[in-house]
Write a protein that holds these residues in place. Structure first.
Motif, PDB file in Angstrom:
ATOM      1  N   UNK A 147     -14.289  34.436   5.493  1.00 23.14           N
ATOM      2  CA  UNK A 147     -15.500  33.619   5.483  1.00 23.14           C
ATOM      3  C   UNK A 147     -16.746  34.474   5.651  1.00 23.14           C
ATOM      4  N   UNK A 148     -17.866  33.911   5.256  1.00 22.99           N
ATOM      5  CA  UNK A 148     -19.156  34.562   5.482  1.00 22.99           C
ATOM      6  C   UNK A 148     -19.477  34.510   6.973  1.00 22.99           C
ATOM      7  N   UNK A 149     -20.266  35.454   7.425  1.00 22.79           N
ATOM      8  CA  UNK A 149     -20.633  35.542   8.835  1.00 22.79           C
ATOM      9  C   UNK A 149     -21.295  34.252   9.316  1.00 22.79           C
ATOM     10  N   UNK A 150     -22.189  33.686   8.507  1.00 23.16           N
ATOM     11  CA  UNK A 150     -22.885  32.454   8.901  1.00 23.16           C
ATOM     12  C   UNK A 150     -21.892  31.314   9.115  1.00 23.16           C
ATOM     13  N   UNK A 151     -20.874  31.247   8.272  1.00 24.16           N
ATOM     14  CA  UNK A 151     -19.847  30.204   8.432  1.00 24.16           C
ATOM     15  C   UNK A 151     -19.072  30.409   9.727  1.00 24.16           C
ATOM     16  N   UNK A 152     -18.726  31.659  10.017  1.00 24.32           N
ATOM     17  CA  UNK A 152     -18.010  31.971  11.255  1.00 24.32           C
ATOM     18  C   UNK A 152     -18.830  31.580  12.479  1.00 24.32           C
ATOM     19  N   UNK A 153     -20.116  31.858  12.437  1.00 22.71           N
ATOM     20  CA  UNK A 153     -20.991  31.529  13.556  1.00 22.71           C
ATOM     21  C   UNK A 153     -21.042  30.017  13.747  1.00 22.71           C
ATOM     22  N   UNK A 154     -21.085  29.271  12.642  1.00 23.68           N
ATOM     23  CA  UNK A 154     -21.084  27.814  12.725  1.00 23.68           C
ATOM     24  C   UNK A 154     -19.797  27.275  13.332  1.00 23.68           C
ATOM     25  N   UNK A 155     -18.664  27.825  12.929  1.00 24.41           N
ATOM     26  CA  UNK A 155     -17.378  27.405  13.483  1.00 24.41           C
ATOM     27  C   UNK A 155     -17.314  27.762  14.965  1.00 24.41           C
ATOM     28  N   UNK A 156     -17.764  28.955  15.303  1.00 27.02           N
ATOM     29  CA  UNK A 156     -17.756  29.387  16.707  1.00 27.02           C
ATOM     30  C   UNK A 156     -18.575  28.432  17.563  1.00 27.02           C
ATOM     31  N   UNK A 157     -19.709  27.992  17.072  1.00 21.03           N
ATOM     32  CA  UNK A 157     -20.562  27.076  17.827  1.00 21.03           C
ATOM     33  C   UNK A 157     -19.839  25.767  18.116  1.00 21.03           C
ATOM     34  N   UNK A 158     -19.011  25.314  17.182  1.00 26.24           N
ATOM     35  CA  UNK A 158     -18.259  24.073  17.387  1.00 26.24           C
ATOM     36  C   UNK A 158     -17.261  24.204  18.530  1.00 26.24           C
ATOM     37  N   UNK A 159     -16.823  25.411  18.800  1.00 25.28           N
ATOM     38  CA  UNK A 159     -15.872  25.655  19.883  1.00 25.28           C
ATOM     39  C   UNK A 159     -16.548  26.200  21.137  1.00 25.28           C
ATOM     40  N   UNK A 160     -17.888  26.185  21.170  1.00 21.79           N
ATOM     41  CA  UNK A 160     -18.624  26.614  22.357  1.00 21.79           C
ATOM     42  C   UNK A 160     -18.675  28.114  22.553  1.00 21.79           C
ATOM     43  N   UNK A 161     -18.454  28.867  21.490  1.00 23.08           N
ATOM     44  CA  UNK A 161     -18.485  30.329  21.580  1.00 23.08           C
ATOM     45  C   UNK A 161     -19.900  30.803  21.267  1.00 23.08           C
ATOM     46  N   UNK A 162     -20.473  31.567  22.177  1.00 22.77           N
ATOM     47  CA  UNK A 162     -21.811  32.126  21.989  1.00 22.77           C
ATOM     48  C   UNK A 162     -21.675  33.437  21.249  1.00 22.77           C
ATOM     49  N   UNK A 163     -22.335  33.544  20.101  1.00 23.36           N
ATOM     50  CA  UNK A 163     -22.215  34.727  19.254  1.00 23.36           C
ATOM     51  C   UNK A 163     -23.446  35.607  19.444  1.00 23.36           C
ATOM     52  N   UNK A 164     -23.191  36.881  19.751  1.00 24.57           N
ATOM     53  CA  UNK A 164     -24.281  37.852  19.848  1.00 24.57           C
ATOM     54  C   UNK A 164     -23.926  39.063  19.010  1.00 24.57           C
ATOM     55  N   UNK A 165     -24.905  39.609  18.339  1.00 25.04           N
ATOM     56  CA  UNK A 165     -24.718  40.867  17.635  1.00 25.04           C
ATOM     57  C   UNK A 165     -24.426  40.767  16.157  1.00 25.04           C
ATOM     58  N   UNK A 166     -23.807  39.715  15.671  1.00 22.14           N
ATOM     59  CA  UNK A 166     -23.480  39.647  14.257  1.00 22.14           C
ATOM     60  C   UNK A 166     -24.703  39.423  13.367  1.00 22.14           C
ATOM     61  N   UNK A 167     -25.679  38.692  13.887  1.00 21.42           N
ATOM     62  CA  UNK A 167     -26.867  38.411  13.079  1.00 21.42           C
ATOM     63  C   UNK A 167     -28.116  39.078  13.643  1.00 21.42           C
ATOM     64  N   UNK A 168     -27.912  40.074  14.487  1.00 18.49           N
ATOM     65  CA  UNK A 168     -29.033  40.827  15.031  1.00 18.49           C
ATOM     66  C   UNK A 168     -29.620  40.258  16.299  1.00 18.49           C
ATOM     67  N   UNK A 169     -29.038  39.206  16.852  1.00 21.76           N
ATOM     68  CA  UNK A 169     -29.576  38.632  18.091  1.00 21.76           C
ATOM     69  C   UNK A 169     -28.783  39.109  19.286  1.00 21.76           C
TER      70      UNK A 169
END
Length: 59
Positions: A37-59
């Motif tokens: 999957x694209x990174x943006x899609x992964x981040x969206x899925x992670x958000x649904x499971x309450x996972x905070x994503x840092x570093x993949x999109x520069x934040x």
């Protein structure tokens, strides 16, 4: 966080409370799907499971 680490965290979150994985192959298949999957899609899925994503999109 790398894309691989995020895929693993999502896989683990999906199976939380279900005990151990049914098989190693099932885990590998799910992670492989997420890695395709694209990174943006992964981040969206992670958000649904309450996972905070840092570093993949520069934040």
């Amino acid at each position: 966080m790398t894309k691989e680490e995020l895929a693993l965290q999502i896989t683990m979150a999906m199976h939380k409370g279900c005990g151990q994985f049914e098989s190693f192959n099932a885990c590998q298949c799910i992670q492989g799907y997420f890695l395709d999957l694209e990174t943006a899609d992964l981040i969206g899925i992670a958000a649904q499971y309450g996972i905070v994503v840092t570093g993949l999109d520069g934040t």
